[in-house]
Motif scaffolding. Structure first.
Motif, mmCIF file in Angstrom:
data_model
loop_
_atom_site.group_PDB
_atom_site.id
_atom_site.type_symbol
_atom_site.label_atom_id
_atom_site.label_comp_id
_atom_site.label_asym_id
_atom_site.label_seq_id
_atom_site.Cartn_x
_atom_site.Cartn_y
_atom_site.Cartn_z
ATOM 1 N N PHE A 135 4.550 1.510 -4.727
ATOM 2 C CA PHE A 135 4.357 0.116 -5.106
ATOM 3 C C PHE A 135 3.335 0.058 -6.244
ATOM 4 C CE2 PHE A 135 2.939 -4.239 -4.848
ATOM 5 C CZ PHE A 135 4.053 -4.941 -4.416
ATOM 6 N N LEU A 144 0.796 -1.227 0.000
ATOM 7 C CA LEU A 144 0.000 0.000 0.000
ATOM 8 C C LEU A 144 0.833 1.284 0.000
ATOM 9 C CD1 LEU A 144 -2.659 -1.701 0.273
ATOM 10 C CD2 LEU A 144 -3.512 0.289 1.452
ATOM 11 N N ARG A 145 2.149 1.127 -0.050
ATOM 12 C CA ARG A 145 2.980 2.320 -0.233
ATOM 13 C C ARG A 145 2.720 2.877 -1.621
ATOM 14 N NH1 ARG A 145 8.975 1.514 2.392
ATOM 15 N NH2 ARG A 145 8.271 1.247 4.538
ATOM 16 N N LYS A 146 2.815 4.192 -1.736
ATOM 17 C CA LYS A 146 2.443 4.812 -3.011
ATOM 18 C C LYS A 146 3.418 4.466 -4.129
ATOM 19 C CE LYS A 146 -1.356 6.959 -1.929
ATOM 20 N NZ LYS A 146 -2.640 6.795 -2.605
#
Lengths: 417, 191
Positions: free
Chosen positions: B155, B151-153
């Motif tokens: 990724f 959920l990191r931007k």
């Protein structure tokens, strides 16, 4: 003396009583459970990540696929979050329709639960009776939305369309002769509301039937009473909500305490347990079905008497009626804008929670002003309930694990998201 | 509800003073806490007679690195908790930014509310935020042996690995994804 050691048993992910794709590693001392470690995520689809990549409206059908047993309630929480961020008002008739379908959904959910829980514990016939009633309610879903499970019926600002005047009927076939057909179609000659009215009239008797089979049944009680007891303080600590929390003696129902839509105008009771065991959870859910039936009846009566719009006319976020789109230039532009770039949601964050059949279902939405959510967190009740299973099963026999999983009422669509 | 939130925010300001920044957002009380005060504030929110937030409803991570039209000025990772008081019928949102963007870490509240256990595991899994003091910080939602924090931007939505069954090796193998990422509707802001 030989040395005895605990051994580990892999329960699931392919197990008929695991309610989907739950894998649990059980640590056993003989037949007694010492510890349970659930491995979840086998149904993880990344709904939250996908939502960040889609326009606000496009994520709505994804909500159906979270808890696929009570899809309309999931949509409801999502719509409430968007409405709060946009600051749009929902017409009163749409509110009643939403409450009507929320309660139908609650009955649907509890019917599936009572059926599968019975099946897990050994009351094989329950599932047949429960699915007979589910069939009627799924027909209501079908009548309004066109689909039986993944409805996508609610919209930010109201619902997709008004209740239909006709009910779909069974057609004659090899298996259905004219006599059977008449019986099946008897309640379907009028509108959807007539059909629901008919259902509401006969459903309480059906609940009595279920109770005759289960409530005082000796085997049922032997399997459920004093199994998986959760005290009041532990239930609060473990983040329980909904029927799980109420069975442990906490009188808390978001429909009463933080009313949304029109629940504050309706008359219904909130059942509360005292022991907090599987049997209490069973009793609470059965009583909830009765209360939901009352709510459905009140909504039907109100909806009969009060026609009106079912969607807000807010130009920024709500799709115009078909006729307006076809006949006016403004309507066409509005339609085109909403289906190409979508609507913009003002910067802000909101948490909207509803009393979902399984507990508190919350949507935490963060918007940075764009046409897509910046972050969408789905708080599913089952996630917190399943987290407590290690504590609940400790010291019980391995057969009780199945009872306890059943009483949690978990669906992996919402837990894994 | 908005009035309730206003009075709650006032109580929060009186209780914690400068250490928290409290505001009302769309009728919901919301506070920001520094990492150093996090545990103490949370414990008081649970125990102080003015608050009595018995339930931790939710904990989630947020990656602010792509927020808004202009580059985000603050720290990258935050943890947002939602608390519920059953006895006082109130809610509050607590946000705490992790001081380090490369190795984000925040104290765990799982000893204050046991429900935090899985929620924090989830935030660790999806965002790579480390909760110090958590007894069992393992991945929870992603696959066994998963690499990265989805959920990191930074990724990609299509992921990095695709799996298939290899008949020769007689096992499931992972290859780099063959999907070309595409944007159907761009992310736009109103003019």
């Amino acid at each position: 003396m030989p040395e005895f050691r605990n051994y580990h048993l892999n329960f699931g992910p392919q197990h008929p009583a695991a309610h989907g794709v739950l894998r649990m590693v059980l640590e056993l001392d003989g037949e007694v459970v010492v510890g349970a470690d659930p491995h979840i995520g086998m149904l993880h689809r990344g709904t939250e990540k996908l939502a960040e990549d889609k326009k606000w409206m496009q994520s709505l059908p994804y909500m159906d696929r979270l808890d696929y047993v009570s899809s309309m309630c999931n949509e409801h929480a999502y719509c409430l979050a968007i409405e709060k961020l946009l600051g749009i008002d929902v017409p009163i008739r749409a509110r009643y329709i939403r409450v009507l379908f929320d309660e139908i959904t609650r009955i649907l959910n509890h019917l599936l639960w009572i059926g599968s829980h019975g099946l897990d514990v050994g009351a094989m016939s329950m599932v047949l009776y429960a699915f007979r009633e589910r069939e009627d309610l799924l027909d209501c879903y079908e009548a309004v939305s066109g689909t039986r499970v993944h409805a996508a019926y609610y919209r930010p600002g109201g619902v997709y369309r008004d209740l239909p005047d006709t009910m779909p009927k069974y057609a004659e076939s090899k298996w259905k002769n004219a006599e059977k057909l008449d019986r099946l179609n008897a309640a379907r000659s009028g509108s959807l509301l007539d059909f629901i009215d008919d259902f509401v009239a006969r459903f309480p008797k059906r609940i009595d039937e279920y109770e005759t089979l289960l409530t005082e049944n000796r085997i049922w009680k032997q399997r459920l009473v004093n199994v998986g007891v959760v005290s009041r303080t532990r239930a609060l600590q473990l983040g329980f909500s909904g029927p799980m929390l109420r069975a442990s003696g906490v009188e808390w129902d978001l429909r009463k305490t933080q009313p949304y839509e029109v629940y504050d105008r309706l008359d219904f009771g909130v059942p509360v347990g005292s022991v907090g065991d599987c049997y209490d959870r069973y009793l609470v859910r059965v009583e909830e079905m009765r209360q939901s039936t009352r709510l459905v009846k009140q909504c039907v009566d109100w909806l009969r008497a009060n026609p009106g719009p079912v969607a807000s006319d807010d130009c920024k976020a709500v799709v115009p009626p078909r006729a307006e789109m076809k006949s006016t230039i403004e309507g066409m532009i509005r339609h085109f804008k909403l289906f190409s770039e979508g609507f913009f949601v003002p910067e802000g964050e909101v948490y909207s929670a509803i009393e979902h059949p399984k507990g508190e279902f919350g949507v935490y939405a963060v918007s940075d002003g764009a046409n897509k959510p910046y972050r969408l967190k789905i708080r599913s009740p089952g996630f917190a309930h399943l987290a407590a299973i290690g504590e609940m099963t400790q010291g019980h026999m391995i057969a009780d694990v199945v009872t306890i999983i059943g009483s949690l009422d978990i669906v992996f669509g919402e837990i894994d998201r | 509800m908005p009035k309730l939130a206003e009075s709650l925010v006032q109580t929060l300001r009186d209780a914690f003073g400068e250490r928290v920044s409290a505001r009302v957002c769309l009728g919901e009380a919301s506070i920001d806490v520094a990492v150093g005060d996090y545990l103490e504030v949370m414990e008081r929110l649970r125990d102080a007679p003015d608050f009595r937030f018995e339930q931790l409803i939710d904990v989630c991570g947020i990656d602010y690195s792509a927020y808004g039209k202009t580059p985000w000025p603050g720290r990258r990772f935050a943890v947002v908790s939602h608390l519920l008081s059953i006895s006082k019928n109130r809610r509050v949102r607590v946000r705490c930014f992790a001081p380090d963007d490369v190795f984000p870490s925040i104290p765990s509240v799982s000893s204050i509310w046991n429900s935090a256990d899985w929620f924090e595991r989830e935030a660790f899994d999806l965002f790579g935020i480390v909760f110090t003091g958590h007894a069992n910080l393992r991945r929870i939602l992603t696959d066994y042996g998963f690499d990265g924090h989805p959920l990191r931007k930074d990724f990609p939505v299509s992921g990095k690995v695709e799996v298939r069954y290899d008949a020769e090796l007689a096992r499931v193998v992972g290859d780099p994804v063959s999907i070309q990422p595409r944007v159907t509707t761009p992310r736009v802001f109103p003019e």
